[in-house]
Design a protein around this motif. Structure first.
Motif, PDB file in Angstrom:
ATOM      1  N   PHE A   1       3.009  -5.224 -46.117  1.00  0.00           N
ATOM      2  CA  PHE A   1       4.146  -5.218 -47.271  1.00  0.00           C
ATOM      3  C   PHE A   1       5.892  -4.911 -46.165  1.00  0.00           C
ATOM      4  O   PHE A   1       6.315  -5.683 -46.913  1.00  0.00           O
ATOM      5  CB  PHE A   1       3.592  -4.019 -47.658  1.00  0.00           C
ATOM      6  CG  PHE A   1       2.027  -4.214 -48.623  1.00  0.00           C
ATOM      7  CD1 PHE A   1       2.250  -4.912 -49.202  1.00  0.00           C
ATOM      8  CD2 PHE A   1       1.553  -3.935 -48.152  1.00  0.00           C
ATOM      9  CE1 PHE A   1       0.964  -5.434 -49.766  1.00  0.00           C
ATOM     10  CE2 PHE A   1      -0.097  -3.502 -49.076  1.00  0.00           C
ATOM     11  CZ  PHE A   1      -0.268  -4.806 -50.008  1.00  0.00           C
TER      12      PHE A   1
ATOM     13  N   PRO B   1       6.983  -7.899 -43.557  1.00  0.00           N
ATOM     14  CA  PRO B   1       7.404  -8.802 -44.496  1.00  0.00           C
ATOM     15  C   PRO B   1       9.378  -8.963 -45.462  1.00  0.00           C
ATOM     16  O   PRO B   1       9.816  -9.761 -45.571  1.00  0.00           O
ATOM     17  CB  PRO B   1       6.545  -9.588 -45.443  1.00  0.00           C
ATOM     18  CG  PRO B   1       4.680  -9.155 -45.066  1.00  0.00           C
ATOM     19  CD  PRO B   1       5.693  -7.483 -44.060  1.00  0.00           C
ATOM     20  N   GLN B   2       9.314  -7.707 -46.428  1.00  0.00           N
ATOM     21  CA  GLN B   2       9.914  -7.586 -46.938  1.00  0.00           C
ATOM     22  C   GLN B   2      11.296  -7.403 -45.359  1.00  0.00           C
ATOM     23  O   GLN B   2      12.034  -7.928 -46.299  1.00  0.00           O
ATOM     24  CB  GLN B   2       9.698  -6.070 -47.232  1.00  0.00           C
ATOM     25  CG  GLN B   2       9.081  -6.719 -48.431  1.00  0.00           C
ATOM     26  CD  GLN B   2       9.108  -5.329 -49.808  1.00  0.00           C
ATOM     27  OE1 GLN B   2       9.804  -4.534 -50.106  1.00  0.00           O
ATOM     28  NE2 GLN B   2       7.102  -5.062 -50.129  1.00  0.00           N
TER      29      GLN B   2
ATOM     30  N   PRO C   1       9.115 -15.584 -50.305  1.00  0.00           N
ATOM     31  CA  PRO C   1       7.556 -15.256 -51.291  1.00  0.00           C
ATOM     32  C   PRO C   1       8.347 -16.080 -52.488  1.00  0.00           C
ATOM     33  O   PRO C   1       6.973 -16.504 -53.029  1.00  0.00           O
ATOM     34  CB  PRO C   1       7.620 -13.002 -51.905  1.00  0.00           C
ATOM     35  CG  PRO C   1       9.120 -12.974 -51.665  1.00  0.00           C
ATOM     36  CD  PRO C   1       9.713 -13.679 -50.157  1.00  0.00           C
ATOM     37  N   LYS C   2       9.155 -16.185 -52.889  1.00  0.00           N
ATOM     38  CA  LYS C   2       9.360 -17.365 -54.227  1.00  0.00           C
ATOM     39  C   LYS C   2       9.619 -18.497 -53.948  1.00  0.00           C
ATOM     40  O   LYS C   2      10.706 -19.629 -54.538  1.00  0.00           O
ATOM     41  CB  LYS C   2      10.983 -16.743 -54.292  1.00  0.00           C
ATOM     42  CG  LYS C   2      11.027 -14.968 -55.622  1.00  0.00           C
ATOM     43  CD  LYS C   2      11.977 -14.741 -56.078  1.00  0.00           C
ATOM     44  CE  LYS C   2      12.193 -13.453 -56.351  1.00  0.00           C
ATOM     45  NZ  LYS C   2      13.338 -12.119 -56.743  1.00  0.00           N
TER      46      LYS C   2
ATOM     47  N   ARG D   1      10.058 -21.646 -55.503  1.00  0.00           N
ATOM     48  CA  ARG D   1      10.166 -22.071 -57.786  1.00  0.00           C
ATOM     49  C   ARG D   1      11.532 -22.576 -57.717  1.00  0.00           C
ATOM     50  O   ARG D   1      12.460 -21.827 -56.388  1.00  0.00           O
ATOM     51  CB  ARG D   1       9.497 -20.705 -57.854  1.00  0.00           C
ATOM     52  CG  ARG D   1       8.275 -19.804 -57.560  1.00  0.00           C
ATOM     53  CD  ARG D   1       8.392 -18.443 -58.570  1.00  0.00           C
ATOM     54  NE  ARG D   1       9.392 -17.711 -58.586  1.00  0.00           N
ATOM     55  CZ  ARG D   1       9.436 -17.189 -59.165  1.00  0.00           C
ATOM     56  NH1 ARG D   1       8.628 -17.086 -60.604  1.00  0.00           N
ATOM     57  NH2 ARG D   1      10.451 -15.934 -59.462  1.00  0.00           N
TER      58      ARG D   1
ATOM     59  N   GLU E   1      12.234 -22.652 -63.576  1.00  0.00           N
ATOM     60  CA  GLU E   1      10.551 -21.945 -64.044  1.00  0.00           C
ATOM     61  C   GLU E   1      11.131 -20.824 -64.221  1.00  0.00           C
ATOM     62  O   GLU E   1      10.013 -19.999 -65.331  1.00  0.00           O
ATOM     63  CB  GLU E   1      10.106 -21.681 -62.780  1.00  0.00           C
ATOM     64  CG  GLU E   1       8.834 -23.180 -62.806  1.00  0.00           C
ATOM     65  CD  GLU E   1       8.698 -23.109 -61.387  1.00  0.00           C
ATOM     66  OE1 GLU E   1       7.409 -22.624 -61.319  1.00  0.00           O
ATOM     67  OE2 GLU E   1       8.303 -24.103 -60.140  1.00  0.00           O
ATOM     68  N   VAL E   2      11.516 -19.384 -63.338  1.00  0.00           N
ATOM     69  CA  VAL E   2      12.060 -18.255 -63.458  1.00  0.00           C
ATOM     70  C   VAL E   2      12.552 -18.429 -64.918  1.00  0.00           C
ATOM     71  O   VAL E   2      12.398 -17.099 -65.926  1.00  0.00           O
ATOM     72  CB  VAL E   2      13.136 -17.944 -62.244  1.00  0.00           C
ATOM     73  CG1 VAL E   2      13.038 -16.069 -63.385  1.00  0.00           C
ATOM     74  CG2 VAL E   2      12.672 -18.337 -61.235  1.00  0.00           C
TER      75      VAL E   2
ATOM     76  N   ALA F   1      12.256 -19.974 -67.536  1.00  0.00           N
ATOM     77  CA  ALA F   1      11.618 -20.215 -68.931  1.00  0.00           C
ATOM     78  C   ALA F   1      10.679 -19.010 -69.514  1.00  0.00           C
ATOM     79  O   ALA F   1      10.644 -18.660 -68.666  1.00  0.00           O
ATOM     80  CB  ALA F   1      10.393 -21.634 -68.408  1.00  0.00           C
TER      81      ALA F   1
ATOM     82  N   PHE G   1       4.659  -3.879 -55.074  1.00  0.00           N
ATOM     83  CA  PHE G   1       5.425  -5.093 -53.812  1.00  0.00           C
ATOM     84  C   PHE G   1       5.762  -5.470 -54.208  1.00  0.00           C
ATOM     85  O   PHE G   1       6.232  -6.576 -54.395  1.00  0.00           O
ATOM     86  CB  PHE G   1       4.585  -4.930 -53.038  1.00  0.00           C
ATOM     87  CG  PHE G   1       3.109  -4.196 -52.636  1.00  0.00           C
ATOM     88  CD1 PHE G   1       2.826  -2.901 -52.027  1.00  0.00           C
ATOM     89  CD2 PHE G   1       1.790  -4.499 -53.128  1.00  0.00           C
ATOM     90  CE1 PHE G   1       2.373  -2.306 -52.057  1.00  0.00           C
ATOM     91  CE2 PHE G   1       0.980  -3.224 -52.701  1.00  0.00           C
ATOM     92  CZ  PHE G   1       1.152  -1.840 -52.785  1.00  0.00           C
TER      93      PHE G   1
ATOM     94  N   ASN H   1       7.136  -7.680 -52.453  1.00  0.00           N
ATOM     95  CA  ASN H   1       7.617  -9.435 -52.104  1.00  0.00           C
ATOM     96  C   ASN H   1       6.242 -10.019 -52.201  1.00  0.00           C
ATOM     97  O   ASN H   1       6.125 -11.343 -51.843  1.00  0.00           O
ATOM     98  CB  ASN H   1       6.767  -9.405 -49.899  1.00  0.00           C
ATOM     99  CG  ASN H   1       5.966  -8.002 -49.558  1.00  0.00           C
ATOM    100  OD1 ASN H   1       5.335  -7.449 -50.191  1.00  0.00           O
ATOM    101  ND2 ASN H   1       5.146  -8.759 -48.237  1.00  0.00           N
TER     102      ASN H   1
ATOM    103  N   ARG I   1       5.922 -13.324 -61.557  1.00  0.00           N
ATOM    104  CA  ARG I   1       7.247 -12.865 -61.930  1.00  0.00           C
ATOM    105  C   ARG I   1       6.994 -11.990 -60.747  1.00  0.00           C
ATOM    106  O   ARG I   1       6.253 -11.222 -60.396  1.00  0.00           O
ATOM    107  CB  ARG I   1       7.168 -12.110 -62.578  1.00  0.00           C
ATOM    108  CG  ARG I   1       7.635 -13.479 -64.656  1.00  0.00           C
ATOM    109  CD  ARG I   1       9.064 -13.816 -64.502  1.00  0.00           C
ATOM    110  NE  ARG I   1       8.948 -15.098 -65.183  1.00  0.00           N
ATOM    111  CZ  ARG I   1       9.368 -14.709 -66.541  1.00  0.00           C
ATOM    112  NH1 ARG I   1      10.347 -13.356 -66.937  1.00  0.00           N
ATOM    113  NH2 ARG I   1       9.737 -15.697 -67.080  1.00  0.00           N
ATOM    114  N   PHE I   2       8.159 -12.084 -60.107  1.00  0.00           N
ATOM    115  CA  PHE I   2       8.481 -10.633 -58.811  1.00  0.00           C
ATOM    116  C   PHE I   2       8.780  -9.539 -59.781  1.00  0.00           C
ATOM    117  O   PHE I   2       9.620  -9.460 -60.930  1.00  0.00           O
ATOM    118  CB  PHE I   2       9.044 -11.599 -58.062  1.00  0.00           C
ATOM    119  CG  PHE I   2       8.733 -12.446 -56.989  1.00  0.00           C
ATOM    120  CD1 PHE I   2       7.816 -11.664 -55.988  1.00  0.00           C
ATOM    121  CD2 PHE I   2       8.419 -13.771 -57.616  1.00  0.00           C
ATOM    122  CE1 PHE I   2       7.573 -13.014 -54.875  1.00  0.00           C
ATOM    123  CE2 PHE I   2       7.504 -14.147 -56.679  1.00  0.00           C
ATOM    124  CZ  PHE I   2       7.036 -14.044 -55.329  1.00  0.00           C
TER     125      PHE I   2
ATOM    126  N   GLU J   1      12.039  -8.911 -61.653  1.00  0.00           N
ATOM    127  CA  GLU J   1      12.193 -10.220 -62.672  1.00  0.00           C
ATOM    128  C   GLU J   1      11.628  -9.271 -63.840  1.00  0.00           C
ATOM    129  O   GLU J   1      11.400  -9.786 -65.016  1.00  0.00           O
ATOM    130  CB  GLU J   1      11.736 -11.635 -62.522  1.00  0.00           C
ATOM    131  CG  GLU J   1      12.293 -11.865 -61.136  1.00  0.00           C
ATOM    132  CD  GLU J   1      12.200 -13.306 -60.744  1.00  0.00           C
ATOM    133  OE1 GLU J   1      11.637 -14.063 -60.052  1.00  0.00           O
ATOM    134  OE2 GLU J   1      10.565 -13.273 -61.368  1.00  0.00           O
TER     135      GLU J   1
END
Lengths: 525, 240
Positions: free
Chosen positions: A434, A437-438, A514-515, A518, A522-523, A525, B91, B93, B134-135, B138
């Protein structure tokens, strides 16, 4: 992929700018100012240049000599004949001191550069060995014996007339027949020193090289040439990196540090000037007609890249630069990661050690670090110069990258760790899954900048006898006496390499985003 | 038999001692609301229960396992104790469904398909199923908190700890989160909730702890605490 398009546009803009530069440079006539000739009649002497701008080749005995001859002058320092000639031709300097044989060959290739025939000093040029070392003294004696033989059987005169003559076809060194039964000799030479040592058709040739190889063949040694600047030669010799160096001027000062052989050739220091500044019989330059623009460019391109397969040298240099940069980034990143892990253990001693290391690396210029590693630390290990460069740059990069990673990790909300622990993850799992990666999303863009700056800083490896991209273009310039194409091409290649590094990091960023995959649609919608 | 037993729990910092001597038994199915003035160590107490804060003294036992023992396999023990934070701590990510299934898949080795199926069912219950991809950045605060509750219960814990779950939310979002917690209470989930929502505490809890001066100042049913305060200080604070 908006940022990608933007970068592509920037690259096109840079290319257009370079092209514009090329056109401007080729179209504008070169500057022509008042010359010495206009102010006096009669032959020009070195005294006429006192008070003018004088170029000095750094790391040679010519410096002291220049101060003596031109006490009222302004001095500029250069690292070899190619740069001195360009500066002289373009009125950056008005004269410089050089060795007569070298200037004879420069004048043959580049008629606009000439020298005042009167010698300032009479010099001997000798091979130099390490002092206070019985093995070296024996080797020197063996070498002297060989020289005496050469002189006795007439071979010496053959060598002399070959390398100072105009028969280009036979200017090759026969590297065969060296048995190596008595071991391998490491010999440092500066390959920008025609006719003594230079690169032709991708091979090291020259007067000194010829003599060295003949000696090794006769005495049963194999030879390994190490290419380094003038200023790198004596350190390489005294530190034990090499057994001897090719010819240098014999001076009393140098005799204190090294053991000279009998003189191999003789000559003297002369004053190099522009041919146009010489009057009377000394000026033997014919005015050349300017070729059309595109012919000149094509000719210059052919000369710098095609002739003698010089592009192969450039490629070789690119390979070395990429090898050093790539390995240093890889090892440096691993090192940075280890530093971060050590810091995370919370050990006070570990933290202190990391701090000291990072501060030390940040406070040391990479070229100084490299020289310390090469001439002091790894001197006994026989580690190759490229390996030392990789280690040095990896240490430097690791220190910077660890700070970049740390600031990325520190910017992650501690709540992320707590949430992971509360679910039952261990500290390490929480970090790997966690936090890292961030953090990577934050630190990678900065990391990219650091990687590019590492690439550029590898251009100093010439100091430790490595022929990288920068050094290769120096060597080409030493042969073609042109600055424009080799330098611009070098800059362009660095620029493209930097762009490739950027692309790789951008790809990694995209992979860990991570996104990814996309679309905005899509987000919403 | 009690699920969790806390004995003489003490937590001291360099300059203060928020918890002096806490003793508590939690039984299966208990819904315990922990109230009290700000800064009295309510959150610290909760965080000591899964040792996000290290207690200075005392013992915590859960299902016969001594959590405060240095030999205790803490990560394993924590799987049984779910926690919901004031600031959600999803989280960032990972998307919603990945947040929910990560711990069951990684730690309980649940097959991914099964974890997704169960996760989606749980998200359905809190009305978040259609936002599974979703993240966190959002989502609204209330949505984040509902997901974080699902993330905690996906591990099938024996007890859930809520650390001021609605303090960072505005009133409408507070309502949606409280209704989720209320549902959990009705299903018999054992919970400890640190909260400032007195009405909610009274409705949902079967036991109220009033924490002050480093001890459980008063304990009882909601009726006892809110309608007939036993101690003077409590009376003063609830009327003021």
């Amino acid at each position: 992929m908006k940022p990608a398009q933007k970068t592509d546009r920037v690259i096109i803009a840079v290319l257009v700018l370079l092209l514009a530069l090329l056109v401007v440079r080729q179209v504008l006539p070169s500057r022509s100012e008042g010359s010495v000739q206009e102010q006096k009649t009669g032959p020009v002497t070195y005294e006429d240049y006192n008070g003018k701008k004088i170029g000095i080749m750094s790391g040679t005995n010519l410096e002291a000599e220049s101060f003596q001859c031109f006490p009222n002058s302004e001095y500029l320092y250069f690292d070899g004949y190619p740069n001195l000639n360009i500066a002289l031709e373009n009125h950056v300097i008005d004269a410089y001191l050089g060795d007569e044989p070298a200037l004879k060959s420069i004048h043959a290739q580049q008629p606009q550069i000439d020298y005042i025939k009167e010698r300032l000093t009479n010099n001997r040029y000798s091979f130099a060995f390490r002092k206070d070392d019985p093995k070296e003294a024996a080797l020197r004696d063996e070498f002297n014996e060989f020289l005496r033989q050469l002189k006795a059987d007439g071979t010496y005169d053959e060598i002399d007339s070959l390398w100072f003559g105009t028969d280009e076809e036979h200017k090759v060194v026969d590297m065969t027949g060296m048995t190596g039964e008595k071991g391998t000799l490491h010999v440092i030479t500066t390959p920008t020193d025609e006719p003594f040592s230079y690169i032709k058709d991708g091979n090291l040739v020259g007067y000194d090289i010829d003599v060295t190889v003949r000696f090794c063949r006769a005495a049963g040694y194999a030879v390994e040439f190490v290419e380094g600047d003038y200023s790198a030669r004596i350190p390489a010799l005294t530190s034990g990196r090499v057994e001897f160096t090719t010819t240098m001027n014999v001076t009393p000062e140098r005799e204190e540090t090294v053991l000279f052989s009998e003189p191999v050739s003789e000559g003297g220091i002369v004053v190099a000037v522009r041919s146009e500044d010489l009057v009377g019989a000394e000026a033997d330059v014919e005015p050349t007609e300017r070729e059309p623009f595109f012919t000149r460019i094509a000719h210059s391109f052919e000369k710098n890249f095609i002739r003698e397969n010089r592009w192969k040298q450039i490629l070789q240099g690119v390979g070395t630069t990429c090898l050093i940069t790539g390995c240093a980034i890889l090892l440096g990143t691993i090192l940075a990661f280890l530093i971060c892990l050590l810091r995370r253990t919370g050990s006070r001693l570990g933290n202190l050690l990391c701090d000291i290391f990072v501060k030390l690396m940040q406070g040391t210029p990479s070229v100084v670090l490299l020289m310390i590693l090469f001439y002091v630390v790894f001197i006994k290990t026989g580690l190759s110069a490229v390996a030392v460069a990789i280690i040095g740059f990896a240490m430097n990069f690791g220190a910077y990258a660890s700070e970049i990673m740390r600031s990325g990790i520190d910017s992650i909300d501690p709540g992320q760790r707590e949430a992971a622990l509360a679910l039952g993850y261990s500290e390490n799992q929480a970090f790997n899954r966690f936090i890292l990666p961030q953090a990577a999303m934050y630190f990678l863009p900065v990391y990219r900048g650091e990687a590019v700056s590492l690439l550029k800083s590898t251009s100093v490896v010439g100091y430790i006898t490595i022929l990288d991209l920068t050094k290769m273009s120096d060597i080409i310039r030493a042969r073609t006496y042109e600055a424009f194409f080799p330098l611009i091409a070098t800059a362009l290649i660095y620029f493209l390499l930097a762009w490739i590094i950027s692309l790789i990091v951008r790809f990694v960023l995209w992979r860990i985003d991570p996104k990814r995959g996309r679309t905005t649609k899509e987000v919403e919608a | 038999m009690s699920l969790i037993k806390v004995e003489h729990l003490q937590k001291a910092f360099e300059k203060s001692m928020p918890l002096k001597d806490i003793n508590l038994e939690v039984h299966k199915g208990d819904v315990i609301a922990i109230i009290g003035p700000s800064g009295t160590g309510k959150s610290t107490f909760l965080r000591c229960l899964n040792r996000l804060e290290e207690p200075t003294a005392g013992t915590i036992t859960m299902d016969g396992l001594v959590l405060t023992d240095s030999k205790c396999d803490l990560p394993k023990a924590r799987r049984k104790i779910g926690m919901v934070f004031q600031s959600f701590n999803l989280f960032n990510n990972l998307n919603v469904i990945e947040n929910v299934i990560s711990a069951p898949v990684h730690l309980l080795k649940m097959p991914r398909e099964e974890a997704i199926q169960r996760g989606m069912q749980l998200l359905q219950l809190v009305g978040m199923a259609e936002r599974a991809d979703r993240f966190p950045d959002e989502l609204s605060g209330g949505q984040k908190q509902r997901v974080s509750i699902v993330r905690a219960i996906a591990m099938q814990p024996e007890v859930l700890l809520f650390d001021e779950p609605t303090s960072a939310l505005d009133p409408t979002m507070t309502a949606e989160v409280l209704s989720v917690i209320r549902n959990l209470a009705e299903q018999g989930m054992t919970m400890l909730i640190v909260t400032h929502e007195m009405k909610f505490a009274r409705d949902v809890a079967n036991r109220i702890l009033y924490l002050d001066e480093g001890v459980i100042y008063e304990e009882g049913t909601p009726e006892q605490i809110f309608d007939r305060p036993q101690k003077e200080k409590r009376a003063a604070s609830s009327s003021g």
